[in-house]
Motif scaffolding. Structure first.
Motif, PDB file in Angstrom:
ATOM      1  N   GLN A   1       0.393  -0.865   0.360  1.00 50.82           N
ATOM      2  CA  GLN A   1       0.182  -0.515  -0.215  1.00 50.82           C
ATOM      3  C   GLN A   1       1.104   1.330  -0.206  1.00 50.82           C
ATOM      4  OE1 GLN A   1      -2.948  -0.222  -0.824  1.00 50.82           O
ATOM      5  NE2 GLN A   1      -2.813  -2.663  -0.466  1.00 50.82           N
ATOM      6  N   THR A   2       1.969   1.343   0.628  1.00 47.68           N
ATOM      7  CA  THR A   2       2.931   2.316   0.715  1.00 47.68           C
ATOM      8  C   THR A   2       3.535   2.139  -0.205  1.00 47.68           C
ATOM      9  OG1 THR A   2       4.905   1.249   1.710  1.00 47.68           O
ATOM     10  CG2 THR A   2       3.176   2.407   3.241  1.00 47.68           C
ATOM     11  N   ALA A   3       3.797   1.276  -1.520  1.00 53.18           N
ATOM     12  CA  ALA A   3       4.970   1.739  -2.415  1.00 53.18           C
ATOM     13  C   ALA A   3       3.152   2.183  -3.601  1.00 53.18           C
ATOM     14  CB  ALA A   3       4.839   0.155  -3.250  1.00 53.18           C
ATOM     15  N   LYS A   4       2.332   1.549  -3.980  1.00 47.44           N
ATOM     16  CA  LYS A   4       0.879   2.867  -4.143  1.00 47.44           C
ATOM     17  C   LYS A   4       1.035   3.695  -3.811  1.00 47.44           C
ATOM     18  CE  LYS A   4      -1.616  -1.013  -4.281  1.00 47.44           C
ATOM     19  NZ  LYS A   4      -3.025  -1.802  -4.069  1.00 47.44           N
ATOM     20  N   VAL A   5       1.216   5.070  -2.565  1.00 46.98           N
ATOM     21  CA  VAL A   5       1.147   6.214  -2.145  1.00 46.98           C
ATOM     22  C   VAL A   5       2.760   6.697  -2.837  1.00 46.98           C
ATOM     23  CG1 VAL A   5       1.258   7.540  -0.506  1.00 46.98           C
ATOM     24  CG2 VAL A   5      -0.147   5.784  -0.273  1.00 46.98           C
ATOM     25  N   ARG A   6       4.156   5.685  -2.732  1.00 45.04           N
ATOM     26  CA  ARG A   6       5.165   6.495  -3.398  1.00 45.04           C
ATOM     27  C   ARG A   6       5.137   6.396  -4.674  1.00 45.04           C
ATOM     28  NH1 ARG A   6       7.668   2.346  -2.548  1.00 45.04           N
ATOM     29  NH2 ARG A   6       8.522   2.953   0.100  1.00 45.04           N
ATOM     30  N   GLN A   7       4.239   5.682  -5.283  1.00 46.59           N
ATOM     31  CA  GLN A   7       3.827   5.629  -6.882  1.00 46.59           C
ATOM     32  C   GLN A   7       3.361   7.312  -7.256  1.00 46.59           C
ATOM     33  OE1 GLN A   7       6.217   3.879  -9.415  1.00 46.59           O
ATOM     34  NE2 GLN A   7       5.454   6.227 -10.298  1.00 46.59           N
ATOM     35  N   ALA A   8       2.223   7.360  -5.973  1.00 46.74           N
ATOM     36  CA  ALA A   8       1.193   8.689  -6.957  1.00 46.74           C
ATOM     37  C   ALA A   8       1.796   9.547  -6.238  1.00 46.74           C
ATOM     38  CB  ALA A   8       0.420   8.171  -5.795  1.00 46.74           C
ATOM     39  N   VAL A   9       3.257   9.851  -5.505  1.00 51.35           N
ATOM     40  CA  VAL A   9       3.858  10.848  -4.897  1.00 51.35           C
ATOM     41  C   VAL A   9       4.552  11.771  -6.384  1.00 51.35           C
ATOM     42  CG1 VAL A   9       5.096  11.774  -3.757  1.00 51.35           C
ATOM     43  CG2 VAL A   9       3.684  11.229  -2.706  1.00 51.35           C
ATOM     44  N   LEU A  10       5.290  10.094  -6.893  1.00 54.01           N
ATOM     45  CA  LEU A  10       6.567  10.520  -7.953  1.00 54.01           C
ATOM     46  C   LEU A  10       5.791  10.740  -9.293  1.00 54.01           C
ATOM     47  CD1 LEU A  10       8.624   7.720  -6.671  1.00 54.01           C
ATOM     48  CD2 LEU A  10       8.830   9.667  -6.880  1.00 54.01           C
ATOM     49  N   ASP A  11       4.444   9.937  -9.632  1.00 56.49           N
ATOM     50  CA  ASP A  11       4.059  10.181 -10.565  1.00 56.49           C
ATOM     51  C   ASP A  11       4.011  12.212 -11.140  1.00 56.49           C
ATOM     52  OD1 ASP A  11       4.115   7.883 -11.770  1.00 56.49           O
ATOM     53  OD2 ASP A  11       2.449   7.169 -11.076  1.00 56.49           O
ATOM     54  N   THR A  12       2.998  12.774  -9.209  1.00 63.30           N
ATOM     55  CA  THR A  12       2.635  14.272  -9.618  1.00 63.30           C
ATOM     56  C   THR A  12       4.089  14.675  -9.521  1.00 63.30           C
ATOM     57  OG1 THR A  12       1.164  13.590  -7.445  1.00 63.30           O
ATOM     58  CG2 THR A  12       1.157  15.580  -8.047  1.00 63.30           C
ATOM     59  N   TRP A  13       5.231  14.310  -9.141  1.00 62.98           N
ATOM     60  CA  TRP A  13       6.182  15.444  -9.005  1.00 62.98           C
ATOM     61  C   TRP A  13       6.639  15.179 -10.099  1.00 62.98           C
ATOM     62  CZ3 TRP A  13      11.493  12.880  -9.742  1.00 62.98           C
ATOM     63  CH2 TRP A  13      12.197  14.258  -9.280  1.00 62.98           C
ATOM     64  N   GLN A  14       6.380  13.631 -11.495  1.00 64.11           N
ATOM     65  CA  GLN A  14       6.824  14.001 -12.553  1.00 64.11           C
ATOM     66  C   GLN A  14       6.381  15.067 -13.461  1.00 64.11           C
ATOM     67  OE1 GLN A  14       6.781   9.592 -12.950  1.00 64.11           O
ATOM     68  NE2 GLN A  14       8.898   9.275 -11.912  1.00 64.11           N
ATOM     69  N   HIS A  15       4.672  14.463 -12.894  1.00 60.91           N
ATOM     70  CA  HIS A  15       3.892  15.634 -13.920  1.00 60.91           C
ATOM     71  C   HIS A  15       3.778  16.638 -14.098  1.00 60.91           C
ATOM     72  CE1 HIS A  15       1.152  15.947 -17.092  1.00 60.91           C
ATOM     73  NE2 HIS A  15       0.091  16.441 -16.450  1.00 60.91           N
ATOM     74  N   PHE A  16       3.988  17.248 -12.899  1.00 57.80           N
ATOM     75  CA  PHE A  16       3.635  18.714 -12.395  1.00 57.80           C
ATOM     76  C   PHE A  16       4.667  19.240 -11.458  1.00 57.80           C
ATOM     77  CE2 PHE A  16      -0.585  16.466 -12.200  1.00 57.80           C
ATOM     78  CZ  PHE A  16      -1.102  17.262 -12.090  1.00 57.80           C
ATOM     79  N   VAL A  17       5.576  19.162 -11.216  1.00 56.63           N
ATOM     80  CA  VAL A  17       6.768  19.504 -10.546  1.00 56.63           C
ATOM     81  C   VAL A  17       7.662  19.913 -10.832  1.00 56.63           C
ATOM     82  CG1 VAL A  17       7.949  19.842  -8.219  1.00 56.63           C
ATOM     83  CG2 VAL A  17       5.184  19.446  -8.223  1.00 56.63           C
ATOM     84  N   LEU A  18       8.674  18.467 -12.200  1.00 59.37           N
ATOM     85  CA  LEU A  18       9.814  18.238 -12.311  1.00 59.37           C
ATOM     86  C   LEU A  18       9.572  19.582 -13.416  1.00 59.37           C
ATOM     87  CD1 LEU A  18      11.832  16.718 -12.299  1.00 59.37           C
ATOM     88  CD2 LEU A  18      11.434  15.425 -14.733  1.00 59.37           C
ATOM     89  N   PRO A  19      10.831  20.141 -13.270  1.00 59.16           N
ATOM     90  CA  PRO A  19      10.945  21.180 -14.762  1.00 59.16           C
ATOM     91  C   PRO A  19      11.265  21.173 -15.701  1.00 59.16           C
ATOM     92  CG  PRO A  19      12.613  21.563 -12.769  1.00 59.16           C
ATOM     93  CD  PRO A  19      13.015  20.388 -12.327  1.00 59.16           C
ATOM     94  N   SER A  20      11.232  21.755 -16.791  1.00 54.80           N
ATOM     95  CA  SER A  20      10.467  21.517 -17.656  1.00 54.80           C
ATOM     96  C   SER A  20      12.490  21.589 -18.684  1.00 54.80           C
ATOM     97  CB  SER A  20      10.076  22.400 -18.855  1.00 54.80           C
ATOM     98  OG  SER A  20      10.696  22.434 -20.223  1.00 54.80           O
TER      99      SER A  20
END
Length: 102
Positions: free
Chosen positions: A61-80
């Motif tokens: 379950q924590t792996a699912k949360v981790r993936q959601a955090v990383l996916d959000t970071w990759q899509h919305f936060v990671l610089p262009s």
């Protein structure tokens, strides 16, 4: 300037990982992703006291949360790649940062 660096700090509790991460985040103009963002939502639901053994399924379950955090970071936060500001990353950049399965 260093770009596209992923730093993972490992160590025993209380040794200063988050303090170092915050300093690195400032020095590198980077984003700190604290493991408490990932583990605490699940562990709080179980009233984890840090003493009892948790079922293995908890870590799935924590792996699912981790993936959601990383996916959000990759899509919305990671610089262009063409900008120093935090803008939605290109598909190619997000894919380059996608964690591999264990």
């Amino acid at each position: 300037m260093v770009e596209n660096v992923f730093v993972l700090l490992l160590g025993f509790p209380g040794v200063g990982k988050l303090t170092i991460a915050r300093e690195l985040g400032t020095a590198l103009s980077g984003q700190v992703i604290d493991n408490h963002w990932i583990n605490n939502p699940i562990l709080a639901l179980l009233a984890d006291d840090g003493r009892r053994t948790l079922p293995d399924a908890v870590w799935e379950q924590t792996a699912k949360v981790r993936q959601a955090v990383l996916d959000t970071w990759q899509h919305f936060v990671l610089p262009s790649p063409t900008s120093s500001s935090r803008t939605p990353a290109s598909k190619e950049t997000r894919e380059a940062w996608r964690p591999t399965s264990r």
